[in-house]
Write an enzyme that holds these catalytic residues in place. Structure first.
Site, PDB file in Angstrom:
ATOM      1  N   LYS A  85     -30.345  34.863  -4.838  1.00 41.74           N
ATOM      2  CA  LYS A  85     -28.915  35.139  -4.720  1.00 41.74           C
ATOM      3  C   LYS A  85     -28.378  35.610  -6.075  1.00 41.74           C
ATOM      4  O   LYS A  85     -28.784  35.088  -7.119  1.00 41.74           O
ATOM      5  CB  LYS A  85     -28.200  33.861  -4.256  1.00 41.74           C
ATOM      6  CG  LYS A  85     -26.721  34.039  -3.926  1.00 41.74           C
ATOM      7  CD  LYS A  85     -26.125  32.738  -3.390  1.00 41.74           C
ATOM      8  CE  LYS A  85     -24.670  32.871  -2.987  1.00 41.74           C
ATOM      9  NZ  LYS A  85     -24.097  31.607  -2.478  1.00 41.74           N
ATOM     10  N   SER A 141     -22.747  27.364   2.033  1.00 41.23           N
ATOM     11  CA  SER A 141     -23.214  28.746   1.833  1.00 41.23           C
ATOM     12  C   SER A 141     -24.704  28.983   2.002  1.00 41.23           C
ATOM     13  O   SER A 141     -25.126  30.136   2.064  1.00 41.23           O
ATOM     14  CB  SER A 141     -22.799  29.240   0.454  1.00 41.23           C
ATOM     15  OG  SER A 141     -21.452  29.644   0.498  1.00 41.23           O
ATOM     16  N   SER A 186     -21.668  32.087   1.851  1.00 41.00           N
ATOM     17  CA  SER A 186     -21.719  33.232   0.980  1.00 41.00           C
ATOM     18  C   SER A 186     -23.126  33.764   0.686  1.00 41.00           C
ATOM     19  O   SER A 186     -23.252  34.878   0.189  1.00 41.00           O
ATOM     20  CB  SER A 186     -21.042  32.892  -0.349  1.00 41.00           C
ATOM     21  OG  SER A 186     -21.743  31.884  -1.028  1.00 41.00           O
TER      22      SER A 186
HETATM   23  N1  GLN Z   1     -17.293  29.177   2.677  1.00 42.32           N
HETATM   24  C1  GLN Z   1     -17.047  28.161   1.701  1.00 42.32           C
HETATM   25  C2  GLN Z   1     -16.074  28.673   0.665  1.00 42.32           C
HETATM   26  O1  GLN Z   1     -15.680  29.786   0.786  1.00 42.32           O
HETATM   27  C3  GLN Z   1     -18.343  27.703   1.067  1.00 42.32           C
HETATM   28  C4  GLN Z   1     -18.866  28.671   0.104  1.00 42.32           C
HETATM   29  C5  GLN Z   1     -20.079  28.188  -0.644  1.00 42.32           C
HETATM   30  O2  GLN Z   1     -20.747  27.239  -0.250  1.00 42.32           O
HETATM   31  N2  GLN Z   1     -20.323  28.840  -1.769  1.00 42.32           N
HETATM   32  O3  GLN Z   1     -15.700  28.002  -0.244  1.00 42.32           O
END
Ligand code: GLN
Length: 460
Positions: free
Chosen positions: A52, A151, A127
Site C-alpha cells: 500500500k 481498511s 482504503s
Molecule cells: N473508512 C474508514 C475511514 O475512512 C477506515 C479507513 C482506514 O482504516 N484507513 O476512516
C-alpha cells in the site's frame, strides 16, 4: 509472470500508483544469486508482494494517495517492508488507496479510482482497495495494507480475499504514514489464511523504533495452523463463537445476511457452539471512531506544511501564505473536511463535549468486547453491510460512506485482531450482473492471532 499479469490487466483494474519493474527484477535477481550460492534466501524467497502506498519503501515513491507526497521517495523502508525483504519477498509496486487512508472505496485517491476485478463497474473497497484488487486480480501473490477503521478488512470482503488486521502493536508502525496513530495497524491481504499467516510471521515482533510496538513474543503463525489433510471431523469442537447481534439486523443487505448465516451453519458443522451476543456499546463506536480518528488526523497531518515533506507551493509572500497555498493545492477535499472536523473537536470549549466523550465511549467499547471474549473464543459478524457498490454511488455523500464502517471500527477502538475471509457470494442485484464476494469477520482475543488464524484456516 506477475509483471506480465500486471501489464495485461492493470489498464482495466488500476490497482497500482507505482510499478517499478527494474526495482522488482533487481530484488528477484539478488534472491536468485543467494539461492545459486547455496544460501538461505528466506521463507518468502521470491514471493511478489504489492505494498500500500502509505508504507515507506526505500527508493520507491510513496504518495499515500496524496498530491502533497507526489514526489516523495523515502530514504528508508518501513519496518514491515524491511522484514518482508529480509524474508526474501520482492516488492512489485505500490498500490492505490484513499488519500491518507481516509475513505472506504479508494475513490478518494488523488490519482485515480481502482476498479473491483469481480465487476469493473464497482469499487474495490478502501482504503486499501489497490492492495485487495491486486491480490484478487493476480497481480501480486499477496499485499500489505493498513487498517485504521477497517481498511484491510472491508476491501478484502469486497474483493473476495483474506484480510488480517493484527492486534494493535503486533506489527511496527515505523514507516507507516500516520492517519490516526492510536488505531493504525499494518497487516496482510492474501489469497488464503495460510499466506496471511506467513506474511504476519515475517512482519510481527517488537521494534524499538515504534514506541507503541508490543513486547509480545512473535510466533510462527503458519506453523500453528493444522494440516487440512489430518483434521478431526469436528475441528472446532469446544470453541464458543459469539455472533454480534448489532451487526445482523436492519441495514444488512439480504445477500450479505444469507452468506453470513451460511457461514454460521458451517462453523456449527465444524463443531463450534454458536450463540448470539449483544454488545450494548456497539452502535456508539462509529461516531466515537470518527471523532477520535479525525482528531488524531488533524494533528498528524499538520506536518504537510511545504517545509519538511513533498510538495511546496512557489508562494513567496510569507510563511502563512506558503502553508495555505501548499495545503490548499496538495490536500484533497475529504482530507480537508476531516482536518477541519478534527481541529474543531480538539478546540478549547469543544474538547470535553466531543474528544473526551469519544474517549469514554472507546473505553466502553473495549470493555464490552473484552468481556464478551471472556465468554467466547471468537466473535463473528459480516465485514460490511453490503457487497461492493458501483463507482460514484456513495462518493458524494460522506455520511453514507462512513456508515459502511460500522462493523469494523470497533475492533480498532479495542485494538483486537480480526480476520475477514470469503464466505460465499451474494447473488446479483440486477439480471445479468455477477454475484459478488461476501466476507465473514472473525474477531479474536488481544494477541490471539495464532488461535484466530487456526480457526479461520479450518473454516476456509
Ligand atoms: N473508512 C474508514 C475511514 O475512512 C477506515 C479507513 C482506514 O482504516 N484507513 O476512516
Amino acid at each position: 509472470d506477475y509483471l506480465d499479469r500486471i501489464r495485461s490487466v492493470e489498464g482495466e483494474v488500476g490497482a497500482f500508483i507505482t510499478v517499478d519493474e527494474a526495482h522488482a527484477l533487481a530484488q528477484a535477481e539478488a534472491i536468485d544469486a543467494r539461492i545459486a550460492a547455496g544460501q538461505d534466501a528466506g521463507p518468502l524467497a521470491g514471493v511478489p508482494i504489492a505494498v500500500k502506498d502509505n508504507i515507506c519503501t526505500r527508493g520507491l515513491r510513496t504518495t499515500a494517495g496524496s498530491k502533497v507526497l507526489e514526489c516523495y521517495v523515502p530514504p528508508f523502508d518501513a519496518t514491515a517492508v524491511e522484514r518482508l525483504r529480509a524474508a526474501g519477498a520482492v516488492i512489485v509496486g505500490k498500490t492505490n488507496m484513499d488519500e491518507f487512508g481516509m475513505g472506504s472505496s479508494t475513490e478518494n485517491s488523488a490519482y485515480k479510482p481502482t476498479r473491483n476485478p469481480w465487476d469493473l463497474a464497482r469499487v474495490p473497497g478502501g482504503s486499501s482497495g489497490g492492495s485487495a484488487a491486486a491480490v484478487a486480480a493476480g497481480q501480486a501473490a499477496a499485499a500489505l495494507g493498513s487498517d485504521t477503521g477497517g481498511s484491510i478488512r472491508q476491501p478484502a470482503h469486497f474483493c473476495g480475499v483474506v484480510g488480517l488486521k493484527p492486534s494493535y502493536g503486533r506489527v511496527s508502525r515505523y514507516g507507516l504514514v500516520a492517519y490516526a496513530s492510536s488505531l493504525d495497524v499494518v497487516g496482510p491481504l492474501a489469497g488464503s489464511v495460510e499466506d496471511a499467516a506467513r506474511l504476519l510471521t515475517a512482519m510481527a515482533g517488537h521494534d524499538a523504533r515504534d514506541s507503541s510496538s508490543s513486547q509480545e513474543p512473535s510466533v510462527d503463525f503458519a506453523a500453528a495452523l493444522q494440516p487440512l489433510d489430518r483434521l478431526p471431523s469436528r475441528p472446532l469442537a469446544g470453541k464458543r463463537v459469539g455472533v454480534i447481534a448489532q451487526t445482523m439486523g436492519a441495514g444488512v443487505s439480504a445477500g450479505v445476511a444469507a452468506a453470513v448465516q451460511g457461514a454460521i451453519k458451517q462453523l456449527e458443522a465444524l463443531g463450534a457452539e454458536v450463540e448470539e451476543v449483544s454488545l450494548p456499546s456497539f452502535d456508539a463506536g462509529l461516531p466515537a471512531y470518527y471523532v477520535l480518528a479525525l482528531s488524531e488526523a488533524s494533528s498528524n497531518l499538520s506536518r504537510y506544511d511545504g517545509i519538511r515533506y513533498g510538495l511546496r507551493s512557489p508562494e513567496e509572500s510569507g510563511l502563512k501564505q506558503l502553508y495555505e497555498a501548499t495545503r490548499g493545492a496538495g490536500l484533497g477535499a475529504e482530507v480537508k473536511r476531516r482536518i477541519l472536523m478534527g481541529t474543531y473537536a480538539l478546540s478549547a470549549g469543544y474538547y470535553d463535549a466531543y474528544y473526551q466523550r469519544a474517549q469514554k465511549v472507546r473505553t466502553l467499547v473495549q470493555r464490552d468486547m473484552t468481556s464478551a471474549l471472556q465468554r467466547f473464543d471468537f466473535l463473528v459478524s459480516p465485514a460490511a453491510p453490503t457487497p461492493a457498490y458501483k463507482l460514484g454511488e456513495k462518493s458524494s455523500d460522506p455520511l453514507e460512506m462512513y456508515k459502511g464502517d460500522l462493523m469494523t471500527v470497533n475492533l480498532n477502538l479495542a485494538g483486537l485482531p480480526a480476520v475477514v475471509l470469503p464466505c460465499g457470494l451474494a447473488g446479483p442485484d440486477s439480471p445479468g450482473a455477477p454475484g459478488l464476494p461476501v466476507g465473514l469477520q472473525m474477531v479474536g482475543r488481544m494477541f490471539g492471532e495464532a488461535e484466530l488464524l487456526a480457526a479461520a484456516h479450518v473454516f476456509e
